[in-house]
Design an enzyme around this catalytic site. Structure first.
Site, mmCIF file in Angstrom:
data_model
loop_
_atom_site.group_PDB
_atom_site.id
_atom_site.type_symbol
_atom_site.label_atom_id
_atom_site.label_comp_id
_atom_site.label_asym_id
_atom_site.label_seq_id
_atom_site.Cartn_x
_atom_site.Cartn_y
_atom_site.Cartn_z
ATOM 1 N N LYS A 35 -37.900 56.947 -48.625
ATOM 2 C CA LYS A 35 -39.138 57.639 -48.255
ATOM 3 C C LYS A 35 -39.033 58.338 -46.897
ATOM 4 O O LYS A 35 -38.321 57.865 -46.010
ATOM 5 C CB LYS A 35 -40.301 56.643 -48.223
ATOM 6 C CG LYS A 35 -40.384 55.764 -49.475
ATOM 7 C CD LYS A 35 -41.487 54.733 -49.391
ATOM 8 C CE LYS A 35 -41.387 53.719 -50.514
ATOM 9 N NZ LYS A 35 -40.364 52.685 -50.274
ATOM 10 N N TYR A 42 -38.219 51.148 -43.043
ATOM 11 C CA TYR A 42 -37.946 49.714 -43.225
ATOM 12 C C TYR A 42 -36.784 49.255 -42.347
ATOM 13 O O TYR A 42 -36.616 48.051 -42.133
ATOM 14 C CB TYR A 42 -37.596 49.392 -44.685
ATOM 15 C CG TYR A 42 -38.711 49.605 -45.684
ATOM 16 C CD1 TYR A 42 -40.001 49.944 -45.293
ATOM 17 C CD2 TYR A 42 -38.458 49.461 -47.048
ATOM 18 C CE1 TYR A 42 -41.004 50.144 -46.227
ATOM 19 C CE2 TYR A 42 -39.464 49.652 -47.995
ATOM 20 C CZ TYR A 42 -40.728 50.003 -47.574
ATOM 21 O OH TYR A 42 -41.702 50.205 -48.512
ATOM 22 N N GLY A 63 -38.278 47.040 -60.080
ATOM 23 C CA GLY A 63 -37.369 47.364 -58.988
ATOM 24 C C GLY A 63 -37.395 46.265 -57.951
ATOM 25 O O GLY A 63 -38.308 45.421 -57.936
ATOM 26 N N ASP A 85 -35.746 49.814 -54.022
ATOM 27 C CA ASP A 85 -36.735 50.588 -53.265
ATOM 28 C C ASP A 85 -36.613 50.283 -51.776
ATOM 29 O O ASP A 85 -36.667 49.128 -51.362
ATOM 30 C CB ASP A 85 -38.147 50.236 -53.742
ATOM 31 C CG ASP A 85 -39.206 51.010 -52.967
ATOM 32 O OD1 ASP A 85 -39.445 52.174 -53.313
ATOM 33 O OD2 ASP A 85 -39.778 50.455 -52.003
#
Length: 319
Positions: free
Chosen positions: A81, A52, A20, A47
């Site tokens: 996430k 982030y 990924g 991902d």
């Protein structure tokens, strides 16, 4: 040379691409250009994470590629996430919706709990709240309620799979025992110096696919300190790479892929992006795999010092 598997099979029976594109610390046009090229050359797993701060850029590129017919949504595997400040039941649901809005998607393929050690949600959008001493402020949540929220998101078709990141055996077993929908993925730091054998066995026993970040030694992480060995400079890795006419990075990625774990290399250069996805087209010899296995020395580059002060952290357990 034997090729490695391009996909790993999750406990749902569905597949996750072995390689990924990791996007931590990548933003703006640098990320847009790297991701656009990555999709062009065949990357299908992307991902990211709400923390982030780059989901919007990823959403823009993915939307454009789908609109122009160069990729189909069903062929992509997108992971994001839930940050530690959003581990409360309602907050978890809201975090997922925020990510979906950013990514311009109806669903993600994998939703992970980013870290089980929580931080308080002050309602101001701060994902890393600090206490009066300047350290990370901590908060405990009922992780099983968090998991209930994750299961609800599966039921509502907002995510296909749910999993964990940076979790220790105690919390994995706790969730596994109570879960109606079992975790299908564990994402964590894993490389030649930190081979995660204990967690690897736990995952193998439960049919959880392990996905590895920091495979090259995480040289670009913000808190890089000079007192840890540089993995890319390891003499054994350099000797193997020279003999095989491969880069040290390719050797390190191939090694972890040979452990039947997913890998999330991060790059913004076209040459490296191509090398990284082509790393499954060949394999190290068993002799070289054995040499690299002997390099394990429990060096952790992402140490999460704040989490070690958390009441839910279990001393001496790997993560």
């Amino acid at each position: 040379m034997t090729s490695l598997r391009k996909y790993l099979t999750l406990n749902s029976g569905k597949r996750i691409p072995t390689v990924g594109l990791g996007t931590y610390m990548m933003k703006n046009d640098v990320l847009r250009e790297a991701l656009d090229y990555a999709l062009y050359i065949g990357y299908r797993h992307i991902d990211t994470a709400l923390s982030y701060g780059n989901e919007v850029e990823i959403g823009d590129v993915v939307e454009s590629r789908i609109k122009h017919g160069t990729v189909k949504r069903k062929d992509l595997f997108i992971t994001t996430k839930i940050p530690p400040v959003y581990l409360g039941y309602k907050d978890c649901l809201e975090s997922a919706e925020k990510s979906l809005d950013n990514l311009k998607l109806n669903y993600v393929d994998m939703l992970l709990i980013h870290h089980p050690c929580g931080n308080p949600n002050r309602g101001d959008g701060n994902l890393k709240p600090l206490d009066k001493n300047g350290g990370r402020e901590l908060a405990s949540y009922d992780i099983l309620r968090t998991w209930n929220a994750m299961e609800k998101l599966v039921g509502e078709n907002r995510t296909v799979h749910i999993g964990l990141s940076n979790c220790q055996p105690t919390v994995i077993n706790k969730i596994w025992k109570a879960a109606k929908i079992k975790p299908s993925n564990l994402q964590l730091e894993c490389h030649a110096y930190l081979q995660q054998n204990e967690l690897g066995k736990l995952c193998a026993d439960k049919g959880i696919i392990m996905t590895s970040y920091g495979v090259l030694g995480a040289m670009a992480r913000p808190d890089q300190s000079g007192n840890k060995p540089v993995l890319l400079d390891d003499p054994v890795i350099k000797e193997i790479s020279s003999r095989m006419n491969r880069t040290p990075g390719e050797v390190l990625l191939n090694f972890v892929a040979q452990l039947n774990r997913g890998i999330l290399p991060k790059s913004q250069t076209k040459v490296r992006l191509k090398q990284n996805i082509d790393v499954l087209g060949w394999s190290l010899s068993q002799e070289d795999v054995k040499l690299i296995k002997n390099l394990g020395r429990n060096v952790k580059y992402f140490d999460f010092p704040w989490a070690k002060n958390h009441p839910d952290y279990v001393p001496n357990e790997p993560f």
